[in-house]
Design a protein around this motif. Structure first.
Motif, PDB file in Angstrom:
ATOM      1  N   VAL A 196     -14.908  -9.381   1.579  1.00  0.00           N
ATOM      2  CA  VAL A 196     -15.621  -8.148   1.258  1.00  0.00           C
ATOM      3  C   VAL A 196     -14.861  -7.406   0.161  1.00  0.00           C
ATOM      4  CG1 VAL A 196     -16.545  -7.982   3.595  1.00  0.00           C
ATOM      5  CG2 VAL A 196     -14.404  -6.810   3.030  1.00  0.00           C
ATOM      6  N   PRO A 197     -15.513  -6.465  -0.509  1.00  0.00           N
ATOM      7  CA  PRO A 197     -14.818  -5.703  -1.551  1.00  0.00           C
ATOM      8  C   PRO A 197     -13.666  -4.884  -0.983  1.00  0.00           C
ATOM      9  CG  PRO A 197     -17.210  -5.465  -1.746  1.00  0.00           C
ATOM     10  CD  PRO A 197     -16.951  -6.123  -0.431  1.00  0.00           C
ATOM     11  N   ALA A 198     -12.666  -4.632  -1.816  1.00  0.00           N
ATOM     12  CA  ALA A 198     -11.535  -3.789  -1.423  1.00  0.00           C
ATOM     13  C   ALA A 198     -12.040  -2.415  -1.012  1.00  0.00           C
ATOM     14  CB  ALA A 198     -10.548  -3.666  -2.571  1.00  0.00           C
ATOM     15  N   GLY A 199     -11.488  -1.913   0.093  1.00  0.00           N
ATOM     16  CA  GLY A 199     -11.889  -0.606   0.598  1.00  0.00           C
ATOM     17  C   GLY A 199     -12.941  -0.658   1.683  1.00  0.00           C
ATOM     18  N   GLU A 200     -13.559  -1.827   1.883  1.00  0.00           N
ATOM     19  CA  GLU A 200     -14.614  -1.923   2.893  1.00  0.00           C
ATOM     20  C   GLU A 200     -14.061  -2.085   4.306  1.00  0.00           C
ATOM     21  OE1 GLU A 200     -18.395  -4.839   3.775  1.00  0.00           O
ATOM     22  OE2 GLU A 200     -18.151  -4.035   1.749  1.00  0.00           O
ATOM     23  N   LEU A 201     -12.883  -2.665   4.443  1.00  0.00           N
ATOM     24  CA  LEU A 201     -12.295  -2.842   5.773  1.00  0.00           C
ATOM     25  C   LEU A 201     -11.679  -1.541   6.254  1.00  0.00           C
ATOM     26  CD1 LEU A 201     -10.478  -6.297   5.377  1.00  0.00           C
ATOM     27  CD2 LEU A 201     -12.771  -5.853   6.274  1.00  0.00           C
ATOM     28  N   ASP A 202     -11.918  -1.207   7.509  1.00  0.00           N
ATOM     29  CA  ASP A 202     -11.302  -0.023   8.112  1.00  0.00           C
ATOM     30  C   ASP A 202      -9.800  -0.274   8.219  1.00  0.00           C
ATOM     31  OD1 ASP A 202     -10.306   1.963   9.791  1.00  0.00           O
ATOM     32  OD2 ASP A 202     -12.101   1.991  11.049  1.00  0.00           O
ATOM     33  N   PRO A 203      -8.972   0.530   7.570  1.00  0.00           N
ATOM     34  CA  PRO A 203      -7.519   0.295   7.603  1.00  0.00           C
ATOM     35  C   PRO A 203      -6.934   0.333   8.996  1.00  0.00           C
ATOM     36  CG  PRO A 203      -8.030   2.443   6.641  1.00  0.00           C
ATOM     37  CD  PRO A 203      -9.317   1.707   6.745  1.00  0.00           C
ATOM     38  N   ASN A 204      -7.618   0.971   9.951  1.00  0.00           N
ATOM     39  CA  ASN A 204      -7.125   1.028  11.322  1.00  0.00           C
ATOM     40  C   ASN A 204      -7.237  -0.320  12.036  1.00  0.00           C
ATOM     41  OD1 ASN A 204      -6.482   3.935  11.671  1.00  0.00           O
ATOM     42  ND2 ASN A 204      -8.659   4.180  11.193  1.00  0.00           N
ATOM     43  N   PHE A 205      -7.999  -1.242  11.467  1.00  0.00           N
ATOM     44  CA  PHE A 205      -8.233  -2.524  12.134  1.00  0.00           C
ATOM     45  C   PHE A 205      -7.723  -3.714  11.339  1.00  0.00           C
ATOM     46  CE2 PHE A 205     -11.348   0.412  13.907  1.00  0.00           C
ATOM     47  CZ  PHE A 205     -11.135   0.228  15.260  1.00  0.00           C
ATOM     48  N   ILE A 206      -6.956  -3.454  10.288  1.00  0.00           N
ATOM     49  CA  ILE A 206      -6.361  -4.548   9.518  1.00  0.00           C
ATOM     50  C   ILE A 206      -5.142  -5.073  10.269  1.00  0.00           C
ATOM     51  CG2 ILE A 206      -5.069  -5.085   7.412  1.00  0.00           C
ATOM     52  CD1 ILE A 206      -7.022  -3.175   5.947  1.00  0.00           C
ATOM     53  N   HIS A 207      -5.111  -6.380  10.479  1.00  0.00           N
ATOM     54  CA  HIS A 207      -3.993  -6.990  11.200  1.00  0.00           C
ATOM     55  C   HIS A 207      -2.845  -7.385  10.275  1.00  0.00           C
ATOM     56  CE1 HIS A 207      -7.384  -8.030  14.102  1.00  0.00           C
ATOM     57  NE2 HIS A 207      -6.592  -7.233  14.772  1.00  0.00           N
ATOM     58  N   THR A 208      -3.170  -7.913   9.099  1.00  0.00           N
ATOM     59  CA  THR A 208      -2.147  -8.327   8.133  1.00  0.00           C
ATOM     60  C   THR A 208      -2.424  -7.653   6.800  1.00  0.00           C
ATOM     61  OG1 THR A 208      -1.787 -10.479   9.187  1.00  0.00           O
ATOM     62  CG2 THR A 208      -1.145 -10.274   6.876  1.00  0.00           C
ATOM     63  N   PRO A 209      -1.499  -6.850   6.304  1.00  0.00           N
ATOM     64  CA  PRO A 209      -1.705  -6.202   4.999  1.00  0.00           C
ATOM     65  C   PRO A 209      -1.664  -7.223   3.863  1.00  0.00           C
ATOM     66  CG  PRO A 209       0.014  -5.106   6.284  1.00  0.00           C
ATOM     67  CD  PRO A 209      -0.269  -6.402   6.953  1.00  0.00           C
ATOM     68  N   GLY A 210      -2.399  -6.948   2.817  1.00  0.00           N
ATOM     69  CA  GLY A 210      -2.500  -7.856   1.686  1.00  0.00           C
ATOM     70  C   GLY A 210      -1.193  -8.106   0.959  1.00  0.00           C
ATOM     71  N   ILE A 211      -0.171  -7.280   1.188  1.00  0.00           N
ATOM     72  CA  ILE A 211       1.117  -7.478   0.526  1.00  0.00           C
ATOM     73  C   ILE A 211       1.703  -8.836   0.874  1.00  0.00           C
ATOM     74  CG2 ILE A 211       2.425  -6.369   2.383  1.00  0.00           C
ATOM     75  CD1 ILE A 211       3.159  -6.091  -1.391  1.00  0.00           C
ATOM     76  N   TYR A 212       1.336  -9.379   2.038  1.00  0.00           N
ATOM     77  CA  TYR A 212       1.866 -10.674   2.460  1.00  0.00           C
ATOM     78  C   TYR A 212       1.053 -11.852   1.938  1.00  0.00           C
ATOM     79  CZ  TYR A 212       4.685  -8.073   5.845  1.00  0.00           C
ATOM     80  OH  TYR A 212       5.578  -7.219   6.432  1.00  0.00           O
ATOM     81  N   VAL A 213      -0.092 -11.591   1.348  1.00  0.00           N
ATOM     82  CA  VAL A 213      -1.054 -12.652   1.017  1.00  0.00           C
ATOM     83  C   VAL A 213      -1.076 -12.890  -0.487  1.00  0.00           C
ATOM     84  CG1 VAL A 213      -3.494 -13.288   1.081  1.00  0.00           C
ATOM     85  CG2 VAL A 213      -2.445 -12.148   3.055  1.00  0.00           C
TER      86      VAL A 213
END
Length: 233
Positions: A196-213
């Motif tokens: 999905v586009p950036a900003g669409e995911l609720d940050p409260n429910f992200i399990h792994t931040p994109g910094i690791y990916v």
């Protein structure tokens, strides 16, 4: 893939830089939450001499079992190996170097590697072959084994949903080893069901931040079940 956009459109691009004799972490538990298509692509690339870190080795004709068929794995750190006859054959013949690791210890070795912790003490395995050749220490009257952490050249991960910046959401038990492995690879490649586009995911429910990916690719999945058990009618 440019800037903060982690999306790639081909499996060649997803696994660019993968070569013989590398160490790989491969997510999943049994066949649940495995990066199916990344494994198939590794088989097709023919890379060999691999060290794999995974809870188990799939089954004979699916998951990491596909790499065992071509004898592409030379060493594996694993916790459960009961569903793969080919794994057993190669281990007993000496073709495959197997480092059996208690499941909780394996999980912590990966988590510690991702956190930059070089080693840790655990009571698990003391007085058993698991502790052979490792430093032990008595602390407050209890004996512990020093376990080195684990990292990898590539971490191959399966997630449910990602945004273009690589933020990940896992679904139910398919989470298993995937989030901790995502932190412990020099290059982390994630196969997902939806982007999905950036900003669409609720940050409260992200399990792994994109910094690791590092790379995200959308796949389609068979989601095979190892053993289906149903109630008699």
């Amino acid at each position: 893939m440019a800037g903060f956009n982690k999306v790639v459109t081909s499996y060649d691009e997803a696994l660019a830089g993968l070569t013989d004799d590398m160490t790989l972490m491969v997510g999943g538990f049994g066949l649940c939450g495995i990066p199916e298509n990344l494994i198939i692509k590794m088989r097709d690339l023919g890379v060999k001499g691999l060290t794999c870190i995974s809870n188990n080795a799939g089954v004979d004709d699916f998951g990491l079992g596909l790499l065992l068929q071509k004898k592409q794995i030379s060493r594996i750190y694993a916790s459960y190996v009961g569903e793969n006859a080919l794994f057993e054959q190669q281990m007993l013949s000496g073709e495959l170097d197997v480092i059996l690791t208690p499941q909780g210890t394996l999980a912590e070795k990966i988590r510690a590697g991702g956190a930059g912790i070089p080693a840790f003490f655990t009571a698990t395995g003391y007085g058993t072959p698991v502790a052979d050749g490792k430093e032990t220490r008595e602390i407050d009257g209890r004996h512990y084994v020093l376990e080195p952490s684990l990292t990898a050249d590539f971490a191959l991960i399966k997630a449910w949903k990602a945004d273009t910046m690589g933020n990940l959401i896992f679904r139910n038990t398919a989470m298993n080893f995937n989030p901790m492995m995502a932190t412990a690879g020099k290059i982390t490649v994630v196969e997902v069901e939806e982007i999905v586009p950036a900003g669409e995911l609720d940050p409260n429910f992200i399990h792994t931040p994109g910094i690791y990916v590092d790379r995200v690719i959308k796949g389609t999945f068979e989601k095979r079940i190892e053993q289906r058990t149903v109630r008699e009618g």
